[in-house]
Design a protein around this motif. Sequence first.
Motif, short mmCIF file in Angstrom:
data_model
loop_
_atom_site.label_atom_id
_atom_site.label_comp_id
_atom_site.label_asym_id
_atom_site.label_seq_id
_atom_site.Cartn_x
_atom_site.Cartn_y
_atom_site.Cartn_z
N GLN A 111 -2.97 0.49 -14.70
CA GLN A 111 -4.25 -0.17 -14.40
C GLN A 111 -4.23 -0.99 -13.11
O GLN A 111 -5.25 -1.52 -12.70
N ASP A 112 -3.07 -1.08 -12.45
CA ASP A 112 -2.98 -1.88 -11.23
C ASP A 112 -3.80 -1.27 -10.10
O ASP A 112 -3.90 -0.04 -9.97
N SER A 113 -4.35 -2.16 -9.28
CA SER A 113 -4.97 -1.78 -8.01
C SER A 113 -4.08 -2.37 -6.92
O SER A 113 -3.15 -3.13 -7.21
N ILE A 114 -4.38 -2.07 -5.68
CA ILE A 114 -3.61 -2.69 -4.60
C ILE A 114 -3.74 -4.21 -4.68
O ILE A 114 -2.77 -4.94 -4.48
N GLU A 115 -4.94 -4.69 -5.04
CA GLU A 115 -5.17 -6.14 -5.12
C GLU A 115 -4.35 -6.78 -6.24
O GLU A 115 -3.73 -7.83 -6.03
N THR A 116 -4.33 -6.17 -7.43
CA THR A 116 -3.56 -6.77 -8.54
C THR A 116 -2.07 -6.67 -8.27
O THR A 116 -1.32 -7.59 -8.58
N PHE A 134 2.10 1.73 -3.51
CA PHE A 134 0.99 2.09 -4.39
C PHE A 134 0.58 3.55 -4.18
O PHE A 134 0.42 4.30 -5.15
N GLU A 163 0.83 -1.21 0.00
CA GLU A 163 0.00 0.00 0.00
C GLU A 163 0.86 1.25 0.00
O GLU A 163 0.53 2.23 -0.69
#
Length: 193
Positions: free
Chosen positions: A160-165, A126, A123
């Motif tokens: 396009q990344d999220s914390i999940e990806t 990110f 996190e």
Amino acid sequence: MKRIAIFASGQGTNAQAIMEAAEQKQLKAEVVLLVTDRPEAEVVERAKAYGVEVFAFTPKAYSSKADFEREIVSRLESAHVDLVALAGYMRLIGPTLLGAYEGKIVNIHPSLLPSFQGMNAIEQAFKAKVKVTGVTIHFVDEGMDTGPIVAQDVVWIEEQDSIETLTKKIQAVEHRLYPATLQTLLSSKESIK
């Protein structure tokens, strides 16, 4: 054959990657003990599925950190452990354990240290909007994520990344890098004696 203890506090995906690599002989070592400070953690079931002995303790049941670390050292010595692999163990290692296993405790961290030390490193990276992060494996010293670095690998953060990806990408690298690095350490002549 060298003997490994894994310390973990949570789900145990890195612990499972290590146990799986050992079972498949990609890691030429035997995982002989799981140490966890959370008896209810998912990693306990993962270890049992691989037939690994579990020492699950509750820190509050001991009068001090030194007391539970003495118990851990006793269990490590009884199991003839050569190397300790921290895999999501959410406690700083204290002087009792560090003294007994100096130079024989490694940790995995989901960033390119020294950047993003401590909790929530994915996190942190990110939110900092960096383009690259990664995975670090390092020897443990008395600090938090400050010991000598053994191996690192890069993970690119895409738009396009999220914390999940991003977490999934980092875990994929961890699950490959940690067993391979442990194998390198265990086969190094000057390393683990």
